[in-house]
Motif scaffolding. Structure first.
Motif, short mmCIF file in Angstrom:
data_model
loop_
_atom_site.label_atom_id
_atom_site.label_comp_id
_atom_site.label_asym_id
_atom_site.label_seq_id
_atom_site.Cartn_x
_atom_site.Cartn_y
_atom_site.Cartn_z
N VAL A 10 0.77 -0.97 -0.07
CA VAL A 10 0.12 0.00 0.04
C VAL A 10 0.76 1.34 -0.13
N SER A 11 0.68 2.25 -1.09
CA SER A 11 1.35 3.36 -1.08
C SER A 11 0.63 4.42 -0.44
N VAL A 12 1.00 5.21 0.60
CA VAL A 12 0.37 6.29 1.23
C VAL A 12 0.67 7.51 0.46
N ASP A 13 -0.25 8.37 0.19
CA ASP A 13 -0.12 9.81 -0.47
C ASP A 13 -0.45 10.72 0.93
N TYR A 14 0.72 10.95 1.29
CA TYR A 14 0.65 11.89 2.51
C TYR A 14 0.99 13.37 1.93
N ARG A 15 0.69 14.14 2.92
CA ARG A 15 0.62 15.61 2.43
C ARG A 15 1.98 16.01 2.64
N LEU A 16 2.79 16.73 1.53
CA LEU A 16 4.15 17.14 1.69
C LEU A 16 4.33 18.11 2.44
N ALA A 17 5.62 18.31 3.09
CA ALA A 17 6.26 19.44 4.01
C ALA A 17 6.37 20.62 3.39
N SER A 18 6.46 20.66 2.23
CA SER A 18 6.63 22.10 1.46
C SER A 18 5.31 22.95 1.67
N LYS A 19 4.24 22.18 1.79
CA LYS A 19 3.06 22.94 1.70
C LYS A 19 2.30 22.76 3.05
N HIS A 20 2.58 21.65 3.94
CA HIS A 20 1.98 21.31 5.25
C HIS A 20 3.16 20.95 6.05
#
Length: 76
Positions: A10-20
């Motif tokens: 399973v690949s998780v599409d987590y929010r990226l630190a550049s915006k979050h």
């Protein structure tokens, strides 16, 4: 590799630190684990949740590590 090891990947599409800002990526990853556990999807029906492996590369390794710590703390 998933086929050879008879694994569910399973690949998780987590929010990226550049915006979050962190810890949002940790929270997204833990939420994904909860979704997997509660899912009724047929492709997860044969998954053995007692044998889980979290992995990432580069900076994501920190996210996988912290996700594992949070999941272990919730299991206690």
């Amino acid at each position: 590799m998933a086929n050879a090891t008879q694994s569910v990947v399973v690949s998780v599409d987590y929010r990226l630190a550049s915006k979050h800002r962190l810890p949002v990526a940790y929270e997204d990853s833990v939420q994904a684990l909860h979704w997997i556990r509660a899912s009724n999807d047929l492709w997860l029906a044969h998954a053995d949740f007692s044998r889980c492996y979290l992995m990432e590369e580069s900076v994501g390794g920190n996210i996988a590590y912290n996700t594992g710590l949070r999941a272990a703390a919730e299991a206690d």
